[in-house]
Design a protein around this motif. Sequence first.
Motif, mmCIF file in Angstrom:
data_model
loop_
_atom_site.group_PDB
_atom_site.id
_atom_site.type_symbol
_atom_site.label_atom_id
_atom_site.label_comp_id
_atom_site.label_asym_id
_atom_site.label_seq_id
_atom_site.Cartn_x
_atom_site.Cartn_y
_atom_site.Cartn_z
ATOM 1 N N CYS A 1 0.810 -1.184 -0.003
ATOM 2 C CA CYS A 1 0.159 0.076 0.195
ATOM 3 C C CYS A 1 0.928 1.332 0.004
ATOM 4 N N TYR B 1 9.036 -1.265 3.309
ATOM 5 C CA TYR B 1 9.237 -2.700 2.849
ATOM 6 C C TYR B 1 10.521 -2.421 2.004
ATOM 7 N N MET C 1 2.407 -4.631 12.306
ATOM 8 C CA MET C 1 2.976 -3.913 11.186
ATOM 9 C C MET C 1 2.829 -4.772 10.031
ATOM 10 N N ASN D 1 -5.332 -7.527 6.148
ATOM 11 C CA ASN D 1 -5.970 -7.066 4.884
ATOM 12 C C ASN D 1 -6.823 -8.032 4.079
#
Length: 421
Positions: free
Chosen positions: A109, A116, A150, A179
Motif C-alpha cells: 500500500c 518494505y 505492522m 488485509n
Amino acid sequence: MDATTLQGQLTTTPDGLINGTARDTTRPGESLLVELKLGHGWSANIPTDAATGVFEVRPPAQAFPDGEPLDITATVDGLSLPGSGAQVGPPLPLELVAGDIVNNCNLRCPFCLTDYALTRGTKQMPAETYAHSLKLAPLVPESAFWLSCMHEPSLNASFGQFLDLVPAADRRRVSFTTNFAKKLDDDLLRTIAQSGAHSIRISIDSHDPELFGQLRKGARYPVFIDNLTRYAAIARETPTAPLLHIITMAFKDNLTEMPELVRWCHEEVGARFHEVRFMYYLPHVAEWGADHIMSLDEWEQLKRDLLALPMAHTLAFGEPEPDAHKKFQELPGIDTYEHVAAVFGGTVTTENYRRVDPLETGYAVPDEPLRLRLRWDGLIMAEQLPEDEFRLNVLHIEDPKYFYRLRAAAPLRADSPWKRV
Ligand SMILES: C[S@@+](CC[C@H](N)C(=O)[O-])C[C@H]1O[C@@H](n2cnc3c(N)ncnc32)[C@H](O)[C@@H]1O
Ligand code: SF4
C-alpha cells in the motif's frame, strides 16, 4: 462516627483494582478519608466522592515484585470497612504486546506505515518463539495481545494453528489486524471465527475495484470480497465470533464513497466498530500522502456526514496529528530518510542480539504499564524506552514474572497517593 454509622464495602479484583464505598450515616454528603494498607508496608489515604461515597485506586506496581496478590485493609477513622482483609492482585504489567508473526506483507500500500524497501522474503515466527510469546498473554488486558501490528498475519502458514494454541483463559486477550487479501480457505475462516479472540480488525478502503487495487497495491478486489463475505457468513453462525472491527483509511480518493462503505460494513458484514483513520506522516510515504490526504475542511465535513448515519455509534475517528497538514506540505525528514531493515531493532538479528535489561543496568523505567512490540524472531522493545536501554528476546525470558519485577523497579510516580512506610 462509630461502627454503627459507618456504611460501605471494600472490593478488589485479581488484576489490581481497589474500590468501594464508605459513608457516615450521620454526615451524609461528606467525603471521608479511607486509609488503605497493603502488604509490604504500602499505604494510601483515598478520599471518597462526597456525593456517591465511592473511592477507587490502583495499587502500586512497586508492591508486587513477585506478581503475587497481597492482603489489603481499609479503615475510616480507625474503623474497619467490610471487605477489609481481602487480597488484591498486581496491576497488569503490560498495556500491550503488539506482536507480528511475520516480517512481510503480500501488499505494498502506498501509504503503509511499514517501509518494505529492504525486505527480501517472508520470515515466519517459529513455533518455539510463538510458544514463548504466549507466556506474555496473561500479562495484558483484553484484546491487547496482537498477532499483527505492522505486517500481515495471514502470511504465516501456521496462523490457524497459532490461534488454536492460545490457552482458553487468554483467548479474549487476543486480537489482530489483517488485509484479508490473500485467498483464505473456509477452514481458516472458521478457525478465526471460533478462536475466542476478542476482536479482529479488517482493513477496507474502497468498494471500487480499481481504487481498491491502487490503495491496497497488489490486492485483487474479488478475492478480498470473497474472503470477507464468506467470513461474515461463518461469523454470523458463530455466537462467540470475535468482534468485527473495520479500519478504513480516509483519502481524497475514497471520500465520496465513505458513507456507503460504512453502512455496508455495518449492515452487510456485521461490523460493530468502524475506525476511519487519517494517514500518519512518515517520510517514506510523505510524497504520496501529500497528493492524497484530505484537507482539514474535507475531513471535518466527512465526520459530520458519517456521524449523521444510523450506525454513528459504531464509528471512531483516527484524527490527523495537529501538524499533519504542515508536515505533508513541508515533508520533514524526507531528504535525510534512510530505509530501515526492520520496523525496529535495525540490523539486530537473533545471532548478533545483545541483551540490554534495565534490571541489570539500573536504567529507570517509567511507572506505567509497558507497551511492548514483538518481532517475528522474538525481539522485543518497549515503546516507552529507548531501544538501546531495553532489548530482550522473548526466548530468553525464563519467567514472564520478569515484567512484574521490571514494573516494581520503576521509581514511584510523583503524583502517586501511595507511600511505603
Ligand atoms: C500496518 S497495517 C498491518 C495489518 C494489515 N496488513 C492491514 O493492512 O490490515 C495495520 C493498519 O494500519 C493502517 N495503516 C497503514 N498505513 C497507515 C498510515 N500511514 N497511517 C495510519 N494507518 C495506517 C492499515 O490500513 C491497517 O488498518
Ligand atoms: S496491507 Fe497492511 S501491512 Fe500490507 S502494505 Fe498495506 S497497510 Fe501495509
